[in-house]
Motif scaffolding. Structure first.
Motif, short mmCIF file in Angstrom:
data_model
loop_
_atom_site.label_atom_id
_atom_site.label_comp_id
_atom_site.label_asym_id
_atom_site.label_seq_id
_atom_site.Cartn_x
_atom_site.Cartn_y
_atom_site.Cartn_z
N LEU A 140 42.24 7.58 30.89
CA LEU A 140 41.44 8.81 31.05
C LEU A 140 39.97 8.45 31.16
O LEU A 140 39.49 7.58 30.44
N ASN A 141 39.27 9.09 32.08
CA ASN A 141 37.83 8.85 32.19
C ASN A 141 37.06 10.16 32.19
O ASN A 141 37.65 11.25 32.24
N SER A 142 35.78 10.04 32.15
CA SER A 142 34.95 11.24 31.97
C SER A 142 34.99 12.15 33.19
O SER A 142 34.83 13.36 33.07
N ASP A 143 35.23 11.57 34.36
CA ASP A 143 35.36 12.41 35.56
C ASP A 143 36.51 13.40 35.42
O ASP A 143 36.39 14.58 35.75
N GLU A 144 37.62 12.87 34.93
CA GLU A 144 38.78 13.74 34.78
C GLU A 144 38.48 14.83 33.75
O GLU A 144 38.82 16.01 33.94
N ILE A 145 37.83 14.43 32.68
CA ILE A 145 37.53 15.42 31.63
C ILE A 145 36.62 16.52 32.19
O ILE A 145 36.78 17.70 31.88
N LYS A 146 35.68 16.11 33.04
CA LYS A 146 34.79 17.11 33.67
C LYS A 146 35.59 18.13 34.48
O LYS A 146 35.30 19.33 34.47
N LYS A 147 36.60 17.62 35.17
CA LYS A 147 37.43 18.54 35.96
C LYS A 147 38.21 19.51 35.07
O LYS A 147 38.36 20.68 35.38
N TRP A 148 38.69 18.99 33.95
CA TRP A 148 39.37 19.90 33.00
C TRP A 148 38.40 21.00 32.58
O TRP A 148 38.77 22.17 32.56
N LYS A 149 37.19 20.56 32.21
CA LYS A 149 36.21 21.50 31.67
C LYS A 149 35.87 22.56 32.70
O LYS A 149 35.65 23.73 32.37
N ASP A 150 35.84 22.13 33.96
CA ASP A 150 35.55 23.09 35.03
C ASP A 150 36.59 24.21 35.02
O ASP A 150 36.26 25.39 35.18
N VAL A 151 37.84 23.81 34.83
CA VAL A 151 38.91 24.82 34.76
C VAL A 151 38.71 25.72 33.55
O VAL A 151 38.74 26.95 33.65
N ALA A 152 38.48 25.12 32.39
CA ALA A 152 38.34 25.93 31.17
C ALA A 152 37.12 26.84 31.26
O ALA A 152 37.18 28.01 30.86
N ASP A 153 36.03 26.32 31.77
CA ASP A 153 34.79 27.10 31.83
C ASP A 153 34.87 28.24 32.84
O ASP A 153 34.08 29.18 32.76
N ASN A 154 35.76 28.11 33.78
CA ASN A 154 35.82 29.12 34.84
C ASN A 154 37.20 29.78 34.90
O ASN A 154 37.70 30.10 35.97
N MET A 155 37.78 29.95 33.74
CA MET A 155 39.10 30.57 33.70
C MET A 155 38.97 32.08 33.91
O MET A 155 38.06 32.72 33.36
N TYR A 156 39.88 32.61 34.67
CA TYR A 156 39.90 34.04 34.93
C TYR A 156 40.71 34.77 33.86
O TYR A 156 41.77 34.29 33.46
N PHE A 157 40.22 35.89 33.41
CA PHE A 157 40.96 36.73 32.47
C PHE A 157 41.01 38.16 32.99
O PHE A 157 39.96 38.76 33.21
N PRO A 158 42.20 38.69 33.18
CA PRO A 158 42.28 40.07 33.68
C PRO A 158 41.74 41.04 32.62
O PRO A 158 42.06 40.91 31.44
N PHE A 159 40.92 41.96 33.05
CA PHE A 159 40.24 42.86 32.11
C PHE A 159 40.18 44.25 32.72
O PHE A 159 40.01 44.40 33.94
N SER A 160 40.33 45.24 31.90
CA SER A 160 40.18 46.63 32.37
C SER A 160 38.88 47.22 31.84
O SER A 160 38.72 47.36 30.62
N GLU A 161 37.99 47.54 32.75
CA GLU A 161 36.75 48.20 32.33
C GLU A 161 37.06 49.57 31.73
O GLU A 161 36.49 49.97 30.73
N GLU A 162 38.03 50.23 32.35
CA GLU A 162 38.34 51.59 31.91
C GLU A 162 38.79 51.62 30.44
O GLU A 162 38.34 52.44 29.66
N HIS A 163 39.69 50.71 30.10
CA HIS A 163 40.23 50.71 28.74
C HIS A 163 39.48 49.75 27.83
O HIS A 163 39.73 49.71 26.63
N ASN A 164 38.60 48.97 28.41
CA ASN A 164 37.85 47.99 27.65
C ASN A 164 38.77 47.02 26.91
O ASN A 164 38.54 46.67 25.76
#
Lengths: 767, 767
Positions: free
Chosen positions: B535-559
């Motif tokens: 494992l190297n730091s490049d790979e870890i950076k790629k993981w972090k990119d996924v975690a930092d930019n994860m999508y979460f479905p959200f309803s504004e209406e119901h909050n």
């Protein structure tokens, strides 16, 4: 392309040279059938090498107990299996006591031919046995179209180098098994084995379904073409009866056997009269004789070709391909029996079980309407009408009510056979194809009578289903259809599949229009139907509310309808970026990977644009084609034809031609590496559509037949014939001109490239 | 509630009166086990009525060939089956030549007791045989905790009305079968049957897996409690050996047999030493004697209760329920063998096969950490570490690479057993539970050493999986996780399940933090691990990119966060609107209807709020609870406990109590109408959590144990003990006050309702 050993020929499928690796492939490709029965091209004589034995009787099946990992409420109890039936082609051959076995002896000059023009299968070869006897063999076999319970075999052997004692052992064998069986159940039970003079009979019935059959045979022997009476030695085993005819044959003399054989079935005769019906069939066959029966066969096929042939000039492989498709469709289904249908493998294999998929309505109906009497199309529709009650029961199993009908994904007798929840319960767009076929039948034939008589009840059951299946989304303020599988089976349990939603809307609208029309013009039918189905205007209003407020996923960015909700969340890399080693993805990828990919198994949104092209502008069609085609991997045989038709419409003839090649020689060249299992019968109708609707541009609009012919640059010309409302029209297209000819019927006005022309039997119109 | 025949009692499960309809239910409820083996409460004597025979050996399984309808690439070849093992409890009884059979004779004064305090099962009854002999019978049976290969039975019969000739026929029977088998395969093969003096042995091995076992027995007889030497008549059959001891017994005299029996297994002994190991085990048992062995049993259980008991005052049924849960968990798994795990049915039935689900990490680990030495928790973690290689292979089958690990849904030896694509391939959140358990173990025990030693490699494999499994959506400009099944299995192949996405993000972040910590504080471990996993730091950076930019479905209406994309498109009618006749929906509705409904089988989004409560405000938790709870139908046994804990946190004690009752007496009252099939072992740990984490409010934050005790109004008081980092703490809660007591260990600071208190062994703190 996975193989190319089939010799190009305009009218025949030909194999030269004997290669044991090709035996199973050729058994599929050289299959013969006559609509009532069919069989793989297994050898008559004993063969000890790898082979897939198959002989099938139309409409005879076994309800094999379902196999599932985890049972879900609503699953059907059985999966109907196409049954390998008792073998009647067998003729073992002994030469000086040694079995003739192509797997073990030396084979030279092997040639196999399936003559599509005349409807027969032949083999010729020279075999050198281990005992050093060299023989030449000629066989010819056909399943009679005129006596459709009978097949005939002419088997001639000539010792070349020495005199030889030769025994023909024609037999009937009911000790057969299925390759496709869930639990290794026994499918057949023998009722009796009888012999009388040269005739033998095995009565056997299927277990559970209790189809009673009699397999029968009678043989005649000839020495140098002269009939010879040899007293056979008869052997009876538990499930087999063999007649042994032995003759001493001089070198270079010929010893011939004619074997007439086949099945009588209690679908057509009283159960206790199967042997007498068999006896009569044999008497007819033997009194006619092999040669006269073969003549009748040629004539019968000539009649079929008369209305259904397509010629292609300048491209033998394309010519061979299209005739192979037309030939196999006619071998599978001739439209004379409304109880039968068109199995996806016809009489060429066991795979897929069942006989009836939505393929029939979506792909096969147009072929049968245009190449046969309109009764054939009507029979196909009636098949579903006769299953309406079962479709209602099927919907009830899934908690629908009030006469809602869900037609099965796979069926033999109207009952659902399939057992994967994502297909069985969710691939509900099939209901739309069944409704569309009713519309399409009327559009093409002009025969509205079917609708008040039978069609409307089917439409009402289907409209009720869609109304109940849609749910209201407060968020969208629209009706949505959740949890479906579209034609593209590489997406499961998706929401708002555009094709399904569009079909649902169309079905309801068409049903409502049709009800109004019947009310106005067929008042007594209207009253009868409404009281039978207990339908009132309130319910119809509710349907309309669903149709009028149906939700369709749409992308503003791409200006296209989305195949389903969330399609744009996928990684949208085109199929062209897939390495060859990754394809077909259904063999290389795990299922979850396929599901989250953008790849499309077969036309889905585009299937809708194909069926409803008049509802869209050419720009819309083009935009959707450009959007979806790059993701389509065509891993269903039903996909390339639709793409070919749309590409032709969009004037992309190179693409159209390449899709055409893929569909027309799918089996001959074994694109999908599976021809051993049998042929793709239903998609062959798609090949036909690729030429007629794709290149020929045939449509019916406002009761008028129209054409907009195009031609691939690879071809010199092509021609086809269609039956249309008691007219037979021949269309010929070359690189320079299109001609239209009326072969049958009164003067007829056509539209060609938007212009009206009139043809009659005296002139040949160039347009 | 489906049944209520169990007599309320603080320490025992008691049944009075004999009812043949309850036999299978009681066989489950009165099951006994000692972690190494276990068995349903089948009768010793012959019983001709409906029964479900079951005796199980920990870790001994059979890889039953998979049964699926349609094979998909990536499916496992087998489903590991829990095996019914050779029967050693059997003691047939003949009275004057007639079989004692409770199904056919008259039974009076029947009482069955499972004494949970002391760990034994007893029956007493009076039987009137057809030959009019009346006998009283007393039996007592236990599986020894101190000699865990041995069980002991004391069977005493007393003729009441006449002198009688009585034969005891203790036997070993290896002619057993499984109820749960896919293909009716034979699972066992007998190697040898031997007898020596009063000892008998059957060596048998499982087919395919080749587990070698020796089932053994030795019996002693007593007349009026005085040992008597009766020469047995020995019968050997193909798969059974029986010793027959006959005595003439005067009326009112007692005839007793002590049977010692059990299994030796080649998991613990050399394969060729199983008989000698069995001989030694028997010698130990017989020299100790039944009564002394029972004394040892009582002491061993007293030790278990010492650390794990929960008392409830003023509510006998609640008391009985919680002790039943704790008792069964300890019967199933004692944590001494890192190769074993906690099957969802323990030793009480065959259903679900396999032994290990995510239940272990998500539900059972907290129980074992708090009631046993921390090595037990460590063993549970090590179990997964030992399977890491198989988890990597499993991911490779699904086209992942580079050491990505996907732990199986169901397993025995690390290999996936499950075979429904929507679960096997898509219920991937299980990976999250396995990572969370590593964090949770450290959080609770403070033992970080596990992480550099083993845990980090598991975390890296899991982080790699999430990184590869997420895909980038250009449309959302975020990473999405498509095609999953969340904890709520009533949704399949959905996109962006909030719980799964949250878990994926958390796993990556936790792994990255952990790597940094190991790098800083465990340099040599760091180097060893990094080079091992490449494992190297490049790979870890790629993981972090996924975690930092994860999508979460959200309803504004119901909050609220949405359970998945498109959840709001459903018809959102609450579960309370379902008619009783429609429930449970998994028995009443077709699968497609369940899928398109909003109903939630078990906590899904709320499972995330339970695990990560500190990441959300109380208002957020409340809002999500109010949004999702109304749709939840709790048709998984794992659901009510999580709702009980959250309800208690939200001060909704009535709701918390009602969820508690549902979870704690699920089997005793047979809520799900399936107790005959066995008990719900893993959800019993959820019941424990409902009290400790729910009512007691126990948490560990910043290395400090904290409580915020609440009490249902139905109870006078309750108390529980927990082990925490070499301390044993007793918490007692009444309607008026909470007291905290330190039973073991050095002075300890706790947080109670946000305030710090310090306890030591000299004081009882009220807070």
């Amino acid at each position: 392309m996975n193989q190319d050993y089939i010799i190009p020929n305009n009218w025949s499928i030909i194999e030269e040279g004997f290669n044991t690796d090709r035996v199973k492939s050729s058994e599929s490709l050289f299959s013969i059938g006559n609509g009532a029965m069919g069989q793989r091209a297994n050898f008559e004589e004993y063969y000890s090498g790898p082979t897939f034995q198959g002989s099938y009787i139309a409409g005879v099946y076994y309800p094999d107990k379902t196999k599932v990992g985890w049972w879900k409420k609503g699953y059907p109890e059985y999966f109907a299996k196409v049954l390998n039936a008792p073998n009647w082609i067998g003729i073992n051959v002994q030469v000086n006591g040694e079995n003739l076995d192509l797997f073990t002896c030396k084979v030279d000059n092997f040639k196999r031919e399936l003559n599509m023009q005349e409807g027969w299968l032949s083999r010729t070869f020279t075999a050198t046995l281990k005992n050093n006897v060299v023989v030449t063999v000629k066989t010819k076999r056909f399943l009679s179209l005129t006596l459709d319970e009978v097949g005939a075999i002419n088997y001639t052997i000539t010792p070349v180098n020495v005199d030889a004692t030769i025994t023909y052992s024609p037999y009937l064998d009911a000790g057969i098994t299925n390759e496709d069986t869930n639990w290794d159940d026994k499918f057949w039970e023998i009722t009796s084995i009888n012999s009388k003079d040269n005739k033998a009979f095995i009565e056997a019935h299927t277990l559970k379904t209790e189809f009673n059959t009699c397999t029968f045979m009678e043989s005649e022997c000839f020495l140098n073409d002269k009939k010879t009476d040899i007293t056979p030695k008869i052997e009876k085993l538990e499930n087999k009866i063999t007649y042994n005819y032995t003759a001493d044959v001089d070198a270079k003399s010929s010893f011939t056997i004619h074997k007439f054989a086949g099945y009588t079935v209690d679908r057509n005769h009283p159960k206790d009269k199967l042997i007498s019906a068999a006896t009569k069939a044999l008497e007819k066959a033997t009194s006619t004789g092999f040669n006269a029966l073969l003549e009748a066969q040629k004539n019968a096929w000539a009649t079929i070709w008369e209305t259904s042939d397509i010629t292609i000039n300048g491209d033998v492989k394309a010519q061979q391909g299209i005739r192979f498709n037309i030939f196999q469709l006619n071998q599978t289904y001739l439209g004379t029996d409304a109880q039968l249908n068109i199995g996806p493998k016809g009489f060429t294999g066991e795979k897929y079980g069942g006989s009836t998929y939505w393929d029939t309505e979506a792909y096969c109906l147009p072929f049968y309407m245009a190449t046969k009497d309109q009764n054939v199309g009507r029979n196909l529709l009636a098949y579903r009408y006769n299953h309406l009650e079962k479709a209602i029961e099927n919907a009830e199993k899934l908690d629908f009510s009030n006469g809602a009908a869900l037609y099965p994904m796979v069926t033999m007798n109207g009952e659902e056979c399939h057992n994967e929840w994502e297909i069985t319960f969710e691939e509900i767009h099939r209901n739309g194809a069944i409704a569309f076929a009713i519309y399409n039948y009327y559009r093409y034939t002009g025969d509205y009578s079917y609708i008040p008589e039978k069609g409307l009840e089917v439409l009402i059951g289907i409209a009720r289903f869609w109304h109940q299946r849609a749910t209201f989304s407060t968020k969208q303020n629209k009706y949505v259809i959740l949890g479906v599988t579209g034609p593209n089976e590489y997406e499961n349990n998706i929401n708002n599949n555009w094709y399904t939603n569009y079909m649902a809307q169309w079905c309801i609208n068409y049903t409502v229009e049709t009800i109004a029309n019947i009310k106005e013009n067929y008042a007594s039918d209207y009253d009868r139907i409404m009281s039978k189905v207990n339908l009132n205007s309130d319910e119809i209003k509710k349907w309309k509310d669903v149709a009028d407020n149906m939700y369709f996923p749409f992308s503003e960015e791409h200006n296209v309808f989305l195949q389903q909700d969330g399609f744009l969340d996928k990684e949208l890399t085109p199929a062209s970026s897939l390495k060859n080693s990754q394809r077909p993805i259904n063999q290389k990828w795990s299922w979850d990977r396929i599901l989250r990919s953008p790849y499309i198994k077969q036309a889905d949104t585009l299937q809708g644009f194909y069926l409803f092209e008049d509802n869209f502008t050419i720009e819309e069609i083009e935009r959707h084609f450009d959007f979806y085609e790059p993701f389509t991997v065509h891993e269903s045989s039903l996909s390339p034809c639709v793409h070919s038709i749309l590409a032709a419409k969009l004037d992309r003839m190179d693409q159209a031609y390449s899709f055409y090649l893929r569909t027309s020689r799918l089996d001959l060249d074994d694109y999908n590496k599976e021809v051993e299992e049998g042929l793709h019968i239903t998609s062959m109708a798609g090949t036909w559509m690729s030429i007629i609707e794709g290149f020929g541009g045939m449509r019916v609009r406002n009761n008028t037949l129209s054409f907009s012919p195009k031609i691939p640059k690879e071809w010199d010309g092509y021609s086809f014939k269609v039956n249309f409302r008691n007219h037979t029209i021949k269309v010929s297209v070359t690189q320079n001109k299109n001609t239209f000819e009326l072969l049958k019927g009164e003067e007829l006005t056509l539209m060609v490239n938007g212009k009206s022309i009139t043809i009659n039997q005296n002139n040949l119109i160039t347009a």
